[in-house]
Design an enzyme around this catalytic site. Sequence first.
Site, short mmCIF file in Angstrom:
data_model
loop_
_atom_site.label_atom_id
_atom_site.label_comp_id
_atom_site.label_asym_id
_atom_site.label_seq_id
_atom_site.Cartn_x
_atom_site.Cartn_y
_atom_site.Cartn_z
N TYR A 1 0.82 -1.20 0.00
CA TYR A 1 0.00 0.00 0.00
C TYR A 1 0.86 1.25 0.00
O TYR A 1 2.07 1.19 0.21
CB TYR A 1 -0.97 0.00 1.19
CG TYR A 1 -0.38 0.34 2.54
CD1 TYR A 1 0.47 -0.54 3.20
CD2 TYR A 1 -0.64 1.57 3.15
CE1 TYR A 1 1.01 -0.21 4.44
CE2 TYR A 1 -0.11 1.90 4.39
CZ TYR A 1 0.71 1.00 5.03
OH TYR A 1 1.26 1.32 6.24
N LYS B 1 6.42 -2.02 1.91
CA LYS B 1 5.23 -1.44 2.58
C LYS B 1 4.03 -2.37 2.43
O LYS B 1 3.14 -2.14 1.62
CB LYS B 1 4.95 -0.04 2.01
CG LYS B 1 4.04 0.79 2.91
CD LYS B 1 4.13 2.25 2.55
CE LYS B 1 3.12 3.12 3.27
NZ LYS B 1 3.27 3.14 4.72
N GLU C 1 11.60 2.28 14.45
CA GLU C 1 10.76 3.37 13.96
C GLU C 1 9.47 3.41 14.77
O GLU C 1 9.27 2.58 15.66
CB GLU C 1 10.46 3.18 12.46
CG GLU C 1 9.77 1.87 12.15
CD GLU C 1 9.66 1.57 10.65
OE1 GLU C 1 9.60 2.51 9.84
OE2 GLU C 1 9.61 0.37 10.30
N LEU D 1 10.89 1.12 7.27
CA LEU D 1 10.33 1.59 6.01
C LEU D 1 11.14 2.81 5.55
O LEU D 1 11.49 3.66 6.37
CB LEU D 1 8.86 2.00 6.19
CG LEU D 1 8.19 2.34 4.86
CD1 LEU D 1 7.91 1.09 4.05
CD2 LEU D 1 6.91 3.12 5.07
N1 PDD Z 1 2.77 5.04 7.35
N2 PDD Z 1 7.40 3.74 8.99
C1 PDD Z 1 6.25 3.03 8.98
C2 PDD Z 1 6.22 1.72 9.68
C3 PDD Z 1 5.12 3.54 8.30
O1 PDD Z 1 3.98 2.83 8.28
C4 PDD Z 1 5.20 4.80 7.66
C5 PDD Z 1 4.04 5.40 6.91
C6 PDD Z 1 6.42 5.51 7.73
C7 PDD Z 1 6.60 6.84 7.07
O2 PDD Z 1 6.66 6.73 5.67
P1 PDD Z 1 6.18 7.93 4.73
O3 PDD Z 1 6.95 9.12 5.13
O4 PDD Z 1 6.50 7.46 3.38
O5 PDD Z 1 4.67 8.11 4.97
C8 PDD Z 1 7.50 4.94 8.38
C9 PDD Z 1 1.60 5.52 6.63
C10 PDD Z 1 1.45 7.00 6.68
C11 PDD Z 1 0.36 4.77 7.11
O6 PDD Z 1 0.50 3.57 7.31
O7 PDD Z 1 -0.70 5.37 7.25
#
Ligand code: PDD
Length: 287
Positions: A33, A151, A183, A207
């Site tokens: 996703y 992801k 994280e 991620l």
């Molecule tokens: N989550 N780490 C994890 C485990 C994440 O699920 C996310 C993003 C990030 C940040 O990635 P980015 O900057 O590309 O959004 C880091 C999204 C926002 C979600 O699951 O809603």
Amino acid sequence: MTRTVYVNGSYLPETEATVSIFDRGFLMADGVYEVTSVLGGKLIDFAGHAKRLERSLNELDMAAPVTTDDLLAIHRELIARNDITDGLVYLQITRGSAGDRDFAFPDPATTPSTIVLFTQNKPGLAQSPQADKGLKVISIEDIRWGRRDIKTVQLLYPSMGKMMAKKAGADDAWMVEDGFVTEGTSNNAYIVKDGKIITRELSTDILHGITRAAVLRFAAEAQMEVVERNFTIDEAKDADEAFITSASSFVMPVVEIDGAAVGTGTPGSVARRLREIYLDESLKAAI
Ligand code: PDD
């Protein structure tokens, strides 16, 4: 308002959109996703999200059902049809439905992947009052699988982490593996000490955040020092500041870790500045 969503080539009211009960996303969490934010009706860092999506699909040997250009057009169409000024576009691609349950991957020639997109309306997303207050986080053990750079939709443990945080009266959880912070449950984690921005380096352990990449680039351009290395919860508690980044929270200060105030216990100047720069620059580049 009934949302218009996108499923496998069709724009439909959310009440009419369906996916098979045999879909591997549903049965096996066999899907990936992306979440892309929308500010002022425009997409923030679409190219970054599209590129990471391609990588996630490749890593799992999954076919892309549409081209990046089509994907952009679908995002834009959904923003228009749902009249989104500020909000998010959620995109999910799964390995599809072979019409039964089987661990083995189906043949992509006969089982096309499933693609679903929907919008989430979030007026004032960039003016969140949380940014002025900061977040309280707790630390929890990171027991996720070893390919967190992909992801995937396997979000059970991150959801449990959010619930553990909620139960503890906090906003989120930072996960710890072998003594070091990996994280946040849905964001990348940072601390600031003596003016240095410290965040874990990229690997299969975390991620590769699209917001992280942009923020580190903007920090370097603003002559701020960035160090990519591991840090512990004790070091974080002792830091001057802490913050997180993600597509939905942008740059968000963290003011408390496991009940201990970070720095002054209020959002720090580095996090505030980075949030401002990130929002300014991202809005300028939004498409
Ligand atoms: N989550 N780490 C994890 C485990 C994440 O699920 C996310 C993003 C990030 C940040 O990635 P980015 O900057 O590309 O959004 C880091 C999204 C926002 C979600 O699951 O809603």
